[in-house]
Structure formats: C-alpha cells, structure tokens
Scaffold this motif. Structure first.
Motif, PDB file in Angstrom:
ATOM      1  N   TRP A  53      23.599  35.726  55.011  1.00 28.53           N
ATOM      2  CA  TRP A  53      23.394  36.109  53.614  1.00 28.53           C
ATOM      3  C   TRP A  53      24.236  35.223  52.691  1.00 28.53           C
ATOM      4  O   TRP A  53      23.732  34.674  51.708  1.00 28.53           O
ATOM      5  N   VAL A  54      25.523  35.070  53.016  1.00 32.47           N
ATOM      6  CA  VAL A  54      26.399  34.238  52.183  1.00 32.47           C
ATOM      7  C   VAL A  54      25.929  32.787  52.211  1.00 32.47           C
ATOM      8  O   VAL A  54      25.860  32.126  51.164  1.00 32.47           O
ATOM      9  N   SER A  55      25.565  32.289  53.369  1.00 37.44           N
ATOM     10  CA  SER A  55      25.076  30.901  53.472  1.00 37.44           C
ATOM     11  C   SER A  55      23.837  30.680  52.617  1.00 37.44           C
ATOM     12  O   SER A  55      23.683  29.635  51.979  1.00 37.44           O
ATOM     13  N   MET A  56      22.940  31.670  52.590  1.00 32.96           N
ATOM     14  CA  MET A  56      21.728  31.567  51.768  1.00 32.96           C
ATOM     15  C   MET A  56      22.094  31.442  50.284  1.00 32.96           C
ATOM     16  O   MET A  56      21.487  30.667  49.545  1.00 32.96           O
ATOM     17  N   GLN A  57      23.112  32.190  49.858  1.00 30.99           N
ATOM     18  CA  GLN A  57      23.514  32.121  48.449  1.00 30.99           C
ATOM     19  C   GLN A  57      24.140  30.766  48.128  1.00 30.99           C
ATOM     20  O   GLN A  57      23.863  30.183  47.078  1.00 30.99           O
ATOM     21  N   GLU A  59      23.445  27.994  49.491  1.00 27.91           N
ATOM     22  CA  GLU A  59      22.321  27.056  49.406  1.00 27.91           C
ATOM     23  C   GLU A  59      21.589  27.212  48.071  1.00 27.91           C
ATOM     24  O   GLU A  59      21.221  26.227  47.435  1.00 27.91           O
ATOM     25  N   ARG A  60      21.382  28.459  47.624  1.00 33.63           N
ATOM     26  CA  ARG A  60      20.741  28.687  46.322  1.00 33.63           C
ATOM     27  C   ARG A  60      21.557  28.079  45.190  1.00 33.63           C
ATOM     28  O   ARG A  60      20.998  27.531  44.246  1.00 33.63           O
ATOM     29  N   TYR A  61      22.877  28.195  45.269  1.00 31.23           N
ATOM     30  CA  TYR A  61      23.727  27.599  44.231  1.00 31.23           C
ATOM     31  C   TYR A  61      23.427  26.106  44.099  1.00 31.23           C
ATOM     32  O   TYR A  61      23.326  25.572  42.999  1.00 31.23           O
ATOM     33  N   GLY A  67      21.754  32.659  42.244  1.00 29.62           N
ATOM     34  CA  GLY A  67      21.890  33.358  43.515  1.00 29.62           C
ATOM     35  C   GLY A  67      22.823  34.536  43.349  1.00 29.62           C
ATOM     36  O   GLY A  67      23.355  34.782  42.261  1.00 29.62           O
ATOM     37  N   HIS A  68      23.015  35.269  44.437  1.00 29.22           N
ATOM     38  CA  HIS A  68      23.935  36.404  44.401  1.00 29.22           C
ATOM     39  C   HIS A  68      25.358  35.908  44.169  1.00 29.22           C
ATOM     40  O   HIS A  68      25.787  34.906  44.749  1.00 29.22           O
ATOM     41  N   LEU A  69      26.074  36.652  43.345  1.00 33.74           N
ATOM     42  CA  LEU A  69      27.481  36.401  43.081  1.00 33.74           C
ATOM     43  C   LEU A  69      28.302  37.517  43.698  1.00 33.74           C
ATOM     44  O   LEU A  69      27.814  38.646  43.849  1.00 33.74           O
ATOM     45  N   GLY A  81      30.501  44.321  46.064  1.00 33.30           N
ATOM     46  CA  GLY A  81      29.095  44.036  46.320  1.00 33.30           C
ATOM     47  C   GLY A  81      28.698  42.681  45.798  1.00 33.30           C
ATOM     48  O   GLY A  81      29.541  41.819  45.539  1.00 33.30           O
ATOM     49  N   MET A  82      27.392  42.518  45.641  1.00 33.89           N
ATOM     50  CA  MET A  82      26.822  41.275  45.131  1.00 33.89           C
ATOM     51  C   MET A  82      25.779  41.603  44.085  1.00 33.89           C
ATOM     52  O   MET A  82      25.164  42.664  44.107  1.00 33.89           O
ATOM     53  N   GLY A  83      25.577  40.669  43.193  1.00 39.41           N
ATOM     54  CA  GLY A  83      24.514  40.783  42.214  1.00 39.41           C
ATOM     55  C   GLY A  83      24.157  39.388  41.743  1.00 39.41           C
ATOM     56  O   GLY A  83      25.012  38.508  41.706  1.00 39.41           O
ATOM     57  N   GLY A  84      22.890  39.207  41.380  1.00 45.62           N
ATOM     58  CA  GLY A  84      22.517  37.883  40.921  1.00 45.62           C
ATOM     59  C   GLY A  84      21.102  37.819  40.401  1.00 45.62           C
ATOM     60  O   GLY A  84      20.336  38.776  40.470  1.00 45.62           O
ATOM     61  N   ILE A  85      20.808  36.675  39.849  1.00 47.65           N
ATOM     62  CA  ILE A  85      19.451  36.337  39.435  1.00 47.65           C
ATOM     63  C   ILE A  85      18.891  35.464  40.551  1.00 47.65           C
ATOM     64  O   ILE A  85      19.447  34.399  40.852  1.00 47.65           O
ATOM     65  N   ILE A  86      17.822  35.947  41.163  1.00 44.60           N
ATOM     66  CA  ILE A  86      17.275  35.309  42.358  1.00 44.60           C
ATOM     67  C   ILE A  86      15.899  34.721  42.044  1.00 44.60           C
ATOM     68  O   ILE A  86      14.987  35.464  41.658  1.00 44.60           O
ATOM     69  N   PRO A  87      15.723  33.414  42.210  1.00 44.91           N
ATOM     70  CA  PRO A  87      14.390  32.830  42.030  1.00 44.91           C
ATOM     71  C   PRO A  87      13.440  33.334  43.113  1.00 44.91           C
ATOM     72  O   PRO A  87      13.797  33.401  44.288  1.00 44.91           O
ATOM     73  N   ARG A  88      12.253  33.717  42.703  1.00 45.99           N
ATOM     74  CA  ARG A  88      11.222  34.208  43.624  1.00 45.99           C
ATOM     75  C   ARG A  88       9.887  33.582  43.242  1.00 45.99           C
ATOM     76  O   ARG A  88       9.650  33.258  42.085  1.00 45.99           O
ATOM     77  N   ILE A  89       9.009  33.481  44.217  1.00 43.16           N
ATOM     78  CA  ILE A  89       7.621  33.160  43.932  1.00 43.16           C
ATOM     79  C   ILE A  89       6.842  34.441  44.204  1.00 43.16           C
ATOM     80  O   ILE A  89       6.867  34.975  45.310  1.00 43.16           O
TER      81      ILE A  89
END
Length: 168
Positions: A53-57, A59-61, A67-69, A81-89
């Motif tokens: 999960w952390v690695s994915m964030q 990478e998003r950065y 990504g999640h912060l 916890g975490m929260g963020g603006i996540i790009p989605r299709i």
C-alpha cells in the motif's frame, strides 16, 4: 499548492515514507471493515499488505503528484490513517477520488469527515478537478455518511473491484 503539506485544526497531512509501513500494519489488525476494500489480498500478512500500500502511494507521488498521505493527529502526534486524492479511470474518464482509511481506534471521532472535507477543499482551491468522486462499498454506512456530510450524493450503484459500491 503543496499537496504534501496540509493541515486542519486537528490533523497534519504529509507524505508517506517507508518508515510508515510498520505503523500502517495496525490498520489490518482487528478491522472488521477490510471486506469493504476489494483490492486486499487477505492471503498476505499485514506487513506485506502495508508495504504494498505504501509503495503504491510512493509510486503515485512520482507519476501524478497525488496519492494517499499520512494523517497525523496534532494533539498526540499519532499516525491515525491515510487520506488522499486518488486518480481513477471510471466510466472511461479520468476522475479524482476523495479517499481515506483510518485505523480502528480512531473511528467515530469525526476524523473521516475532517479528512474528506480538507481534501475536497484542497482539490477545488488548487483546481485539481471541477468535481470529485468517492467509491464506497454499499454496506459501509459510516463512509456513506461521511460522503454525504462532505456534500456528495450517490451518482450510481455499480461493481468495482469485485464488490458492490456506490459512486458519489
């Protein structure tokens, strides 16, 4: 605009680091809401899931600057916890999701609402998008309530990540 340095009255948002992996494993222990997260591979141990999960964030950065912060409670200094603006299709379109996850000891304290409202405010003020979505399992009544408090309405019911969800 500094996505990676936000705050509210009670919270600090910052970039995740690999040092957060151990603390984030707590999210996956005694959490009866993991079924609301369709992407989790429950055959893996908590540390491995946290690490992925952390690695994915991270990478998003690098790829999109979002990504999640990590969300830190100011009063205690705890990583809650975490929260963020996540790009989605979604619907064959680029969308931006307001998303958050809290460790179980921090539920029902208004943190989810505070996180969601801050992210939406930041997204509008910095013109990330002219609208935001949230994708929530249909049985996750607490998160549905947060989305509604954040001024969002159900747009559609659908299947996402092999689970029934509402798109707000």
């Amino acid at each position: 605009m500094d996505y990676f340095n936000q705050s509210t009255d009670r919270l600090i948002f910052r970039k995740l680091t690999e040092a957060d992996i151990v603390s984030w494993t707590e999210f996956f222990i005694n959490n009866d809401r993991l079924d609301y997260m369709g992407f989790l591979d429950k055959t893996k141990d908590s540390y491995t899931i946290s690490q992925e999960w952390v690695s994915m964030q991270l990478e998003r950065y690098e790829t999109c600057g979002l990504g999640h912060l990590a969300v830190i409670e100011k009063a205690s200094g705890k990583f809650i916890g975490m929260g963020g603006i996540i790009p989605r299709i979604l619907f064959d379109q680029n969308e931006f999701e307001i998303a958050y996850s809290l460790k179980p000891p921090f539920w029902w304290k208004g943190f989810g609402t505070e996180i969601a409202m801050q992210l939406k405010k930041f997204g509008f003020e910095n013109k990330i998008s002219d609208h935001f979505i949230s994708i929530i399992h249909i049985d996750n009544t607490d998160s549905i309530h947060v989305a509604q408090k954040n001024g969002m309405e159900i747009l559609q019911k659908m299947e996402y990540n092999h689970m029934p969800v509402f798109v707000f």
